[in-house]
Design a protein around this motif. Structure first.
Motif, PDB file in Angstrom:
ATOM      1  N   VAL A 126     125.541 -63.166 -24.232  1.00 45.95           N
ATOM      2  CA  VAL A 126     126.699 -63.182 -25.134  1.00 45.95           C
ATOM      3  C   VAL A 126     126.909 -64.599 -25.652  1.00 45.95           C
ATOM      4  O   VAL A 126     126.856 -64.859 -26.851  1.00 45.95           O
ATOM      5  N   CYS A 127     127.193 -65.541 -24.736  1.00 45.90           N
ATOM      6  CA  CYS A 127     127.151 -66.960 -25.108  1.00 45.90           C
ATOM      7  C   CYS A 127     125.685 -67.354 -25.048  1.00 45.90           C
ATOM      8  O   CYS A 127     125.213 -67.932 -24.067  1.00 45.90           O
ATOM      9  N   THR A 128     124.970 -67.066 -26.102  1.00 46.09           N
ATOM     10  CA  THR A 128     123.514 -67.013 -26.025  1.00 46.09           C
ATOM     11  C   THR A 128     122.842 -68.357 -25.823  1.00 46.09           C
ATOM     12  O   THR A 128     121.697 -68.414 -25.447  1.00 46.09           O
ATOM     13  N   LEU A 129     123.523 -69.471 -26.053  1.00 45.74           N
ATOM     14  CA  LEU A 129     122.866 -70.767 -25.908  1.00 45.74           C
ATOM     15  C   LEU A 129     123.505 -71.676 -24.881  1.00 45.74           C
ATOM     16  O   LEU A 129     122.933 -72.694 -24.500  1.00 45.74           O
ATOM     17  N   VAL A 130     124.680 -71.345 -24.364  1.00 44.10           N
ATOM     18  CA  VAL A 130     125.474 -72.338 -23.630  1.00 44.10           C
ATOM     19  C   VAL A 130     124.828 -72.755 -22.315  1.00 44.10           C
ATOM     20  O   VAL A 130     124.886 -73.934 -21.929  1.00 44.10           O
TER      21      VAL A 130
ATOM     22  N   GLY B 239     117.093 -73.234 -33.825  1.00 43.62           N
ATOM     23  CA  GLY B 239     116.500 -72.970 -32.526  1.00 43.62           C
ATOM     24  C   GLY B 239     115.385 -71.954 -32.524  1.00 43.62           C
ATOM     25  O   GLY B 239     114.924 -71.536 -31.451  1.00 43.62           O
ATOM     26  N   GLY B 240     114.952 -71.498 -33.707  1.00 46.88           N
ATOM     27  CA  GLY B 240     113.810 -70.593 -33.793  1.00 46.88           C
ATOM     28  C   GLY B 240     114.144 -69.129 -33.688  1.00 46.88           C
ATOM     29  O   GLY B 240     113.431 -68.291 -34.243  1.00 46.88           O
ATOM     30  N   LYS B 241     115.228 -68.773 -32.987  1.00 42.18           N
ATOM     31  CA  LYS B 241     115.572 -67.365 -32.829  1.00 42.18           C
ATOM     32  C   LYS B 241     116.980 -67.234 -32.272  1.00 42.18           C
ATOM     33  O   LYS B 241     117.600 -68.210 -31.830  1.00 42.18           O
ATOM     34  N   ASN B 242     117.471 -66.014 -32.302  1.00 45.49           N
ATOM     35  CA  ASN B 242     118.736 -65.661 -31.665  1.00 45.49           C
ATOM     36  C   ASN B 242     118.627 -64.201 -31.235  1.00 45.49           C
ATOM     37  O   ASN B 242     118.192 -63.367 -32.028  1.00 45.49           O
ATOM     38  N   PRO B 243     118.961 -63.814 -29.999  1.00 44.38           N
ATOM     39  CA  PRO B 243     119.578 -64.689 -28.985  1.00 44.38           C
ATOM     40  C   PRO B 243     118.572 -65.594 -28.305  1.00 44.38           C
ATOM     41  O   PRO B 243     117.370 -65.508 -28.542  1.00 44.38           O
ATOM     42  N   HIS B 244     119.101 -66.452 -27.447  1.00 40.61           N
ATOM     43  CA  HIS B 244     118.322 -67.379 -26.639  1.00 40.61           C
ATOM     44  C   HIS B 244     117.434 -68.285 -27.485  1.00 40.61           C
ATOM     45  O   HIS B 244     116.200 -68.223 -27.414  1.00 40.61           O
TER      46      HIS B 244
ATOM     47  N   TYR C 187     115.272 -70.416 -17.848  1.00 41.87           N
ATOM     48  CA  TYR C 187     115.768 -69.458 -16.857  1.00 41.87           C
ATOM     49  C   TYR C 187     117.293 -69.390 -16.902  1.00 41.87           C
ATOM     50  O   TYR C 187     117.883 -68.305 -16.935  1.00 41.87           O
ATOM     51  N   ALA C 188     117.927 -70.569 -16.898  1.00 37.23           N
ATOM     52  CA  ALA C 188     119.391 -70.618 -16.847  1.00 37.23           C
ATOM     53  C   ALA C 188     120.018 -69.950 -18.058  1.00 37.23           C
ATOM     54  O   ALA C 188     121.078 -69.318 -17.960  1.00 37.23           O
ATOM     55  N   GLN C 189     119.371 -70.048 -19.208  1.00 38.73           N
ATOM     56  CA  GLN C 189     119.935 -69.466 -20.424  1.00 38.73           C
ATOM     57  C   GLN C 189     120.040 -67.948 -20.326  1.00 38.73           C
ATOM     58  O   GLN C 189     120.887 -67.334 -20.977  1.00 38.73           O
ATOM     59  N   ARG C 190     119.215 -67.346 -19.459  1.00 41.82           N
ATOM     60  CA  ARG C 190     119.248 -65.883 -19.301  1.00 41.82           C
ATOM     61  C   ARG C 190     120.384 -65.417 -18.411  1.00 41.82           C
ATOM     62  O   ARG C 190     120.505 -64.219 -18.136  1.00 41.82           O
ATOM     63  N   ILE C 191     121.224 -66.338 -17.953  1.00 41.73           N
ATOM     64  CA  ILE C 191     122.418 -65.919 -17.225  1.00 41.73           C
ATOM     65  C   ILE C 191     123.201 -64.920 -18.059  1.00 41.73           C
ATOM     66  O   ILE C 191     123.750 -63.944 -17.545  1.00 41.73           O
TER      67      ILE C 191
ATOM     68  N   MET D  80     124.939 -76.043 -33.430  1.00 40.23           N
ATOM     69  CA  MET D  80     124.615 -74.789 -32.742  1.00 40.23           C
ATOM     70  C   MET D  80     125.747 -74.364 -31.801  1.00 40.23           C
ATOM     71  O   MET D  80     126.112 -73.187 -31.726  1.00 40.23           O
ATOM     72  N   ILE D  81     126.303 -75.335 -31.077  1.00 39.81           N
ATOM     73  CA  ILE D  81     127.433 -75.035 -30.189  1.00 39.81           C
ATOM     74  C   ILE D  81     128.626 -74.553 -30.999  1.00 39.81           C
ATOM     75  O   ILE D  81     129.269 -73.552 -30.664  1.00 39.81           O
TER      76      ILE D  81
END
Length: 572
Positions: A63-67, A209-214, A56-60, A95-96
């Motif tokens: 743009v910064c798709t993983l932070v 991570g399997g995909k981008n974004p998120h 959920y938090a990652q969907r904030i 990743m970061i």
């Protein structure tokens, strides 16, 4: 009310930001930063399983798709004292770091360069002279006269058809543009090249991570198994692809991004003398070694700098309730104990109380609430976070490569170290950081390969995965250095569920409104003193605000007109 110059929305950013500038003639005497969407993500996370919070938090923000996912899982791991395998730390760090390099390059060319580059002026350029300029800066292969002539023709077709598209809406022809046509044409070409380059860079997130974004995350490690001799997981082929991506990243940074930054900055040296702002800088630190609790192992150090004093680094403790507090005295929120009270995020509240104007309106009543952002403070100080803060901290701590890069760049531009405290100082710091980070990535990759060769393939720790082993109450702070600055998620877990969740994000630190003491936020402070050549085209405001790389989606979120819930997600 005294009339102000209003820029709403600020374009070429993520989210909705309004700037109101108090003018005395052509000079800004004060500024006000307003996030114009409500924030409510913390409410969505209440009563959920903390192991799911990252999704959920990652969907904030996308743009910064993983932070936000990273900060979220670190918060849970901190609360439960969860140790992460070394391979997982390295993969997370890669990743970061990839996010830094991707984000910084995209920001420079696609969000910020157009504040300095007059796109339409490139039509007047001599492609041969442009080629000579480009070849004098680096050995980048795409630098022939024919290549630049083709780029110029593409741009000419856009203009003649009235379809500037991605270049539309600029203040082309503005008197404050100083680059010669050839430099403008070179920058336009590199703008287009960066669009193609970034497609390769995001492959790294997809591999790990399997995909981008998120991309996917996992509390206790990473979801990517290391399987050198199979077709699944992280095998030899995928590791080779990572090496290939790292090479492309390094080449573009060395041969395009760094030379372009220095070349463009040389025409705007006056912008190294304005946009300073607070003079206070803070970093939470990132890129840990084997143990994230070992702050000394961080590739990006933790600490605070006050009043531009690089000789003293102050310690930062995210768990200390006296250090980080959020205020809402000038926000459209309420606290149970009163609007002038400061709350540590463990005790943070997200209660709406909108008493502002109804759009459309002329200007904000800044004596009251005027933003959907809170005002975070460190030991009572307004702080700037971001690449400039990180580079200054590395410089102050004597990081050899950072000192060498910064000193060399300043010498090339004939500028003192004090020039870094400025609008273009932020932009230059972002470029220097990208070079430092991309070089670190090669060392990270080498360590990962060495671990695998030594037989270490562990990427996840399941020791505390059973909630029955958790304490009845736990608190944790998950931090990281997002591209735009220090990011932190605070979680309170009770009886296996999230009892409270608060995210304090980079653009809240930088873009937040005034606090009860009247202290301006970083955006507001940085705009004071700017002189505008043309108030109908406030290019100077865009330059300084964009130098922070605003991402207001991280700081504010959408709700219904009456505050009602718009969507329910059910996990089965």
């Amino acid at each position: 009310m005294t009339k102000r110059l209003v820029v709403d929305p600020i374009t070429r950013i993520e989210g909705h930001l309004r700037i109101e500038a108090q003018m005395d003639g052509d000079t800004i005497t004060g500024a006000y930063s307003s996030g114009t969407m409500v924030r409510g993500l913390e409410i969505i996370l209440r009563d959920r399983d903390p192991r799911d919070a990252w999704a959920y938090a990652q969907r904030i923000c996308g743009v910064c798709t993983l932070v936000h996912g990273m900060a979220s899982i670190r918060a849970v791991e901190d609360a439960l004292n969860y140790q992460v395998p070394y391979n997982a730390q390295i993969i997370r760090n890669l990743m970061i770091a990839a996010q830094y390099v991707h984000d910084h390059v995209m920001h420079f060319y696609h969000l910020h360069a157009l504040d300095w580059v007059d796109v339409v002026s490139a039509l007047k350029a001599d492609p041969k002279a442009t080629s000579e300029l480009a070849q004098s800066l680096s050995s980048w292969p795409l630098s022939s006269p024919g290549y630049f002539a083709d780029t110029q023709k593409r741009l000419k077709d856009f203009v003649e058809q009235g379809q500037l598209g991605i270049f539309a809406g600029g203040y082309w022809g503005h008197s404050e543009y100083k680059l010669p046509p050839e430099a403008n044409l070179m920058a336009v070409a590199h703008y287009l090249e960066a669009l193609s380059w970034q497609r390769d860079v995001v492959d790294l997130h997809a591999i790990f991570g399997g995909k981008n974004p998120h991309p996917m995350f996992l509390v206790g490690g990473v979801p990517t198994p290391i399987s050198p001799d199979t077709d699944s997981g992280l095998n030899a082929e995928r590791l080779s692809k990572v090496a290939d991506v790292l090479g492309k990243m390094l080449t573009f940074v060395d041969q395009v991004y760094v030379p372009d930054t220095i070349a463009i900055a040389s025409f705007y040296k006056d912008w190294f003398k304005q946009g300073e702002g607070l003079g206070n800088f803070m970093c939470f630190g990132d890129l840990p070694g084997k143990d994230i609790k070992d702050i000394g192992s961080f590739g990006l150090p933790r600490g605070a700098i006050l009043n531009k004093d690089l000789s003293t680094i102050h310690e930062v403790d995210l768990h200390d309730p006296s250090q980080v507090e959020e205020y809402v005295s000038h926000s459209w929120y309420d606290y149970e104990g009163g609007k002038d009270k400061g709350l540590h995020p463990y005790d943070g509240e997200t209660t709406f109380n909108y008493d502002g104007p109804t759009p459309p309106y002329d200007q904000l009543d800044v004596e009251k609430g005027y933003s959907w952002m809170k005002s975070p403070r460190w030991k009572g100080h307004a702080m700037e976070v971001g690449p400039l803060a990180r580079i200054l901290l590395l410089y102050a701590k004597g990081h050899e490569q950072t000192k060498a890069l910064a000193d060399s760049t300043l010498k090339t531009l004939d500028l003192p170290i004090e020039a870094m405290f400025s609008t273009l100082g932020r932009t230059a710091a972002r470029t220097l950081e990208t070079k430092v980070i991309v070089d670190m990535m090669h060392d990270m990759y080498g360590q990962l390969i060495a671990n695998i060769k030594a037989g270490d393939t562990k990427t996840h720790n399941e020791t505390l995965w059973d909630p029955s082993t958790w304490p009845s109450e736990a608190r944790g702070a998950g931090f990281m250095e997002a591209p735009r600055g220090g990011l932190s998620h605070w979680i309170v877990i009770k009886n296996g569920k999230i009892d409270n969740y608060q995210a304090v994000v980079p653009s809240t630190w930088n873009a937040g409104p005034r606090d009860p003491k009247g202290q301006a936020g970083a955006y507001e402070a940085a705009l004071a003193g700017h002189k505008l050549a043309n108030q109908e085209q406030p290019l100077e405001i865009l330059r300084t605000i964009h130098s922070f790389d605003p991402c207001i989606a991280c700081a504010v979120h959408l709700t219904g007109e009456d505050g009602e819930e718009l969507l329910q997600l059910k996990v089965t």
